[in-house]
Design a protein around this motif. Sequence first.
Motif, mmCIF file in Angstrom:
data_model
loop_
_atom_site.group_PDB
_atom_site.id
_atom_site.type_symbol
_atom_site.label_atom_id
_atom_site.label_comp_id
_atom_site.label_asym_id
_atom_site.label_seq_id
_atom_site.Cartn_x
_atom_site.Cartn_y
_atom_site.Cartn_z
ATOM 1 N N MET A 125 16.191 48.546 71.530
ATOM 2 C CA MET A 125 16.576 48.581 72.943
ATOM 3 C C MET A 125 18.077 48.345 73.076
ATOM 4 O O MET A 125 18.642 47.455 72.448
ATOM 5 N N LEU A 126 18.719 49.132 73.889
ATOM 6 C CA LEU A 126 20.135 48.957 74.151
ATOM 7 C C LEU A 126 20.329 48.132 75.418
ATOM 8 O O LEU A 126 19.527 48.200 76.344
ATOM 9 N N THR A 127 21.411 47.380 75.448
ATOM 10 C CA THR A 127 21.746 46.643 76.659
ATOM 11 C C THR A 127 22.317 47.614 77.695
ATOM 12 O O THR A 127 22.686 48.747 77.369
ATOM 13 N N GLU A 128 22.396 47.170 78.939
ATOM 14 C CA GLU A 128 22.957 48.021 79.995
ATOM 15 C C GLU A 128 24.399 48.399 79.670
ATOM 16 O O GLU A 128 24.832 49.533 79.907
ATOM 17 N N ARG A 129 25.143 47.464 79.102
ATOM 18 C CA ARG A 129 26.530 47.739 78.752
ATOM 19 C C ARG A 129 26.607 48.797 77.646
ATOM 20 O O ARG A 129 27.421 49.723 77.713
ATOM 21 N N GLN A 130 25.745 48.661 76.634
ATOM 22 C CA GLN A 130 25.733 49.648 75.553
ATOM 23 C C GLN A 130 25.326 51.027 76.067
ATOM 24 O O GLN A 130 25.902 52.047 75.667
ATOM 25 N N LEU A 131 24.361 51.036 76.980
ATOM 26 C CA LEU A 131 23.920 52.318 77.546
ATOM 27 C C LEU A 131 25.038 52.997 78.325
ATOM 28 O O LEU A 131 25.242 54.211 78.218
ATOM 29 N N SER A 132 25.779 52.219 79.100
ATOM 30 C CA SER A 132 26.862 52.810 79.904
ATOM 31 C C SER A 132 27.987 53.332 79.017
ATOM 32 O O SER A 132 28.564 54.392 79.285
ATOM 33 N N ILE A 133 28.296 52.597 77.943
ATOM 34 C CA ILE A 133 29.342 53.051 77.015
ATOM 35 C C ILE A 133 28.880 54.300 76.274
ATOM 36 O O ILE A 133 29.627 55.275 76.133
ATOM 37 N N PHE A 134 27.639 54.285 75.821
ATOM 38 C CA PHE A 134 27.096 55.431 75.090
ATOM 39 C C PHE A 134 27.057 56.677 75.975
ATOM 40 O O PHE A 134 27.454 57.774 75.555
ATOM 41 N N LYS A 135 26.628 56.512 77.220
ATOM 42 C CA LYS A 135 26.567 57.657 78.137
ATOM 43 C C LYS A 135 27.977 58.201 78.397
ATOM 44 O O LYS A 135 28.181 59.428 78.463
ATOM 45 N N ALA A 136 28.952 57.308 78.541
ATOM 46 C CA ALA A 136 30.331 57.749 78.778
ATOM 47 C C ALA A 136 30.863 58.540 77.580
ATOM 48 O O ALA A 136 31.571 59.546 77.742
ATOM 49 N N ILE A 137 30.523 58.102 76.365
ATOM 50 C CA ILE A 137 30.955 58.830 75.164
ATOM 51 C C ILE A 137 30.346 60.223 75.149
ATOM 52 O O ILE A 137 31.024 61.221 74.869
ATOM 53 N N ILE A 138 29.046 60.308 75.475
ATOM 54 C CA ILE A 138 28.359 61.610 75.538
ATOM 55 C C ILE A 138 29.072 62.529 76.532
ATOM 56 O O ILE A 138 29.373 63.701 76.235
ATOM 57 N N GLU A 139 29.330 62.029 77.726
ATOM 58 C CA GLU A 139 29.897 62.854 78.792
ATOM 59 C C GLU A 139 31.333 63.280 78.482
ATOM 60 O O GLU A 139 31.717 64.429 78.717
ATOM 61 N N LEU A 140 32.140 62.363 77.939
ATOM 62 C CA LEU A 140 33.528 62.702 77.621
ATOM 63 C C LEU A 140 33.613 63.701 76.478
ATOM 64 O O LEU A 140 34.421 64.633 76.504
ATOM 65 N N TYR A 141 32.766 63.515 75.460
ATOM 66 C CA TYR A 141 32.794 64.435 74.324
ATOM 67 C C TYR A 141 32.278 65.808 74.740
ATOM 68 O O TYR A 141 32.764 66.839 74.270
ATOM 69 N N SER A 142 31.311 65.829 75.643
ATOM 70 C CA SER A 142 30.804 67.106 76.162
ATOM 71 C C SER A 142 31.883 67.840 76.939
ATOM 72 O O SER A 142 32.007 69.062 76.851
ATOM 73 N N LYS A 143 32.684 67.080 77.677
ATOM 74 C CA LYS A 143 33.717 67.690 78.524
ATOM 75 C C LYS A 143 34.942 68.124 77.728
ATOM 76 O O LYS A 143 35.461 69.239 77.911
ATOM 77 N N ASP A 144 35.431 67.267 76.825
ATOM 78 C CA ASP A 144 36.706 67.515 76.152
ATOM 79 C C ASP A 144 36.566 67.998 74.711
ATOM 80 O O ASP A 144 37.502 68.584 74.158
ATOM 81 N N GLY A 145 35.412 67.707 74.087
ATOM 82 C CA GLY A 145 35.230 68.080 72.692
ATOM 83 C C GLY A 145 36.083 67.282 71.730
ATOM 84 O O GLY A 145 36.302 67.693 70.589
ATOM 85 N N GLN A 146 36.590 66.121 72.167
ATOM 86 C CA GLN A 146 37.446 65.290 71.335
ATOM 87 C C GLN A 146 36.780 63.939 71.065
ATOM 88 O O GLN A 146 36.089 63.400 71.938
ATOM 89 N N PRO A 147 36.959 63.383 69.849
ATOM 90 C CA PRO A 147 36.409 62.056 69.565
ATOM 91 C C PRO A 147 36.877 61.041 70.601
ATOM 92 O O PRO A 147 38.007 61.126 71.106
ATOM 93 N N VAL A 148 36.017 60.088 70.906
ATOM 94 C CA VAL A 148 36.278 59.137 71.990
ATOM 95 C C VAL A 148 36.520 57.745 71.410
ATOM 96 O O VAL A 148 35.704 57.232 70.638
ATOM 97 N N GLY A 149 37.636 57.144 71.794
ATOM 98 C CA GLY A 149 37.941 55.787 71.372
ATOM 99 C C GLY A 149 37.907 54.828 72.552
ATOM 100 O O GLY A 149 37.738 55.239 73.703
ATOM 101 N N SER A 150 38.104 53.547 72.282
ATOM 102 C CA SER A 150 38.055 52.539 73.346
ATOM 103 C C SER A 150 39.146 52.771 74.382
ATOM 104 O O SER A 150 38.938 52.596 75.588
ATOM 105 N N LYS A 151 40.332 53.191 73.917
ATOM 106 C CA LYS A 151 41.433 53.442 74.849
ATOM 107 C C LYS A 151 41.093 54.586 75.798
ATOM 108 O O LYS A 151 41.360 54.525 77.005
ATOM 109 N N THR A 152 40.454 55.650 75.255
ATOM 110 C CA THR A 152 40.050 56.785 76.091
ATOM 111 C C THR A 152 39.032 56.359 77.137
ATOM 112 O O THR A 152 39.104 56.768 78.306
ATOM 113 N N LEU A 153 38.086 55.509 76.742
ATOM 114 C CA LEU A 153 37.068 55.035 77.683
ATOM 115 C C LEU A 153 37.701 54.245 78.824
ATOM 116 O O LEU A 153 37.298 54.376 79.979
#
Length: 343
Positions: free
Chosen positions: A1-29
Amino acid sequence: MLTERQLSIFKAIIELYSKDGQPVGSKTLLQKTDMKFSSATIRNEMSRLEELGLIEKTHISSGRIPSLRGYRFYVDHMINQEEATKEDQSSYIQNALSHQFQKMDDLMHHSADVLSKLTSYTAIVSGPGATSSRLTGFRLVPLNGRQAMAILLTDTGRVENMVFPLPENVEYADMEKMVRIIEDVLVGKILTDVYQKLQTDIPVLIHKYARSAEIILHDLLSVFEQAPTERLHISGKTNLLEFTEHMDIQQVKSMYELMEDGMNVASLLTRENGDIDIKIGEELKNDLFSDFSLVTASYQILGYGEGTLAVLGPTNMSYEKIIRVLNTFRKELPEIVLRFYLN
């Protein structure tokens, strides 16, 4: 089970990578989302997501990208398909398919064009029954001279036949055995399964019990290859080129040859998870598609059977958008097809 925070970070990585096609780091988030977490917290949570196998590091950046396991988790647990139907393109689809089509093939081909334009990926559309027909009968009839006619029947009433030359060393008794093997093993099965077994199980049986007939197996494959490809249409194949930079010329050529084979395409459309099925990377069981995903949906025509819609694109596609488009398409297309039949 993921925490709410982990889920939100994971979803943001999915969405950003889908949009830009670039690896996502903490600074990008931090720069591209409204997250209130600290950079250190995000890095720690990304490390945890990496430990769980949901994201992975690339060789070209310190950022992370979703793994195939991560995409599978995302589509299984984080996409609300009901929410994905709230915004649709019903009017666009209705207008685009409002022409007076003379043939069903024209309607299916145009539907594939529209679906490809809406998604910017490769679209596959089949008419009712095109990928779910079952073999109900098979005959192999010797003709005058060294020729034979192969005849197959399906549960939709379709009959396929082909005449081909018989090599001199084929024994008539072995031909009869071949017919019995095919009838015993394949009658009642979906044609795509029949085609696969003609390349795997059946050659073994024929080699064992009807060896002289092995030489005509290739001709039989040609007959079965044609049967389920009626009303199977592919559009936007050139869109695949945008996602093949990691492939050499031979791999790209092989992928295009596969997409030209109606039976192989039809076999990709088999669904395992209900009305909408998503296969990611290795789940497509072909190394050529290891970086692609296939989203497949069914649609029902009352009194005429089931058809199929599919979208083939990169693993970092926007799955919610694709599901939204397919849900809208499968809602509108049955009425348009039924109107064609009635007219």
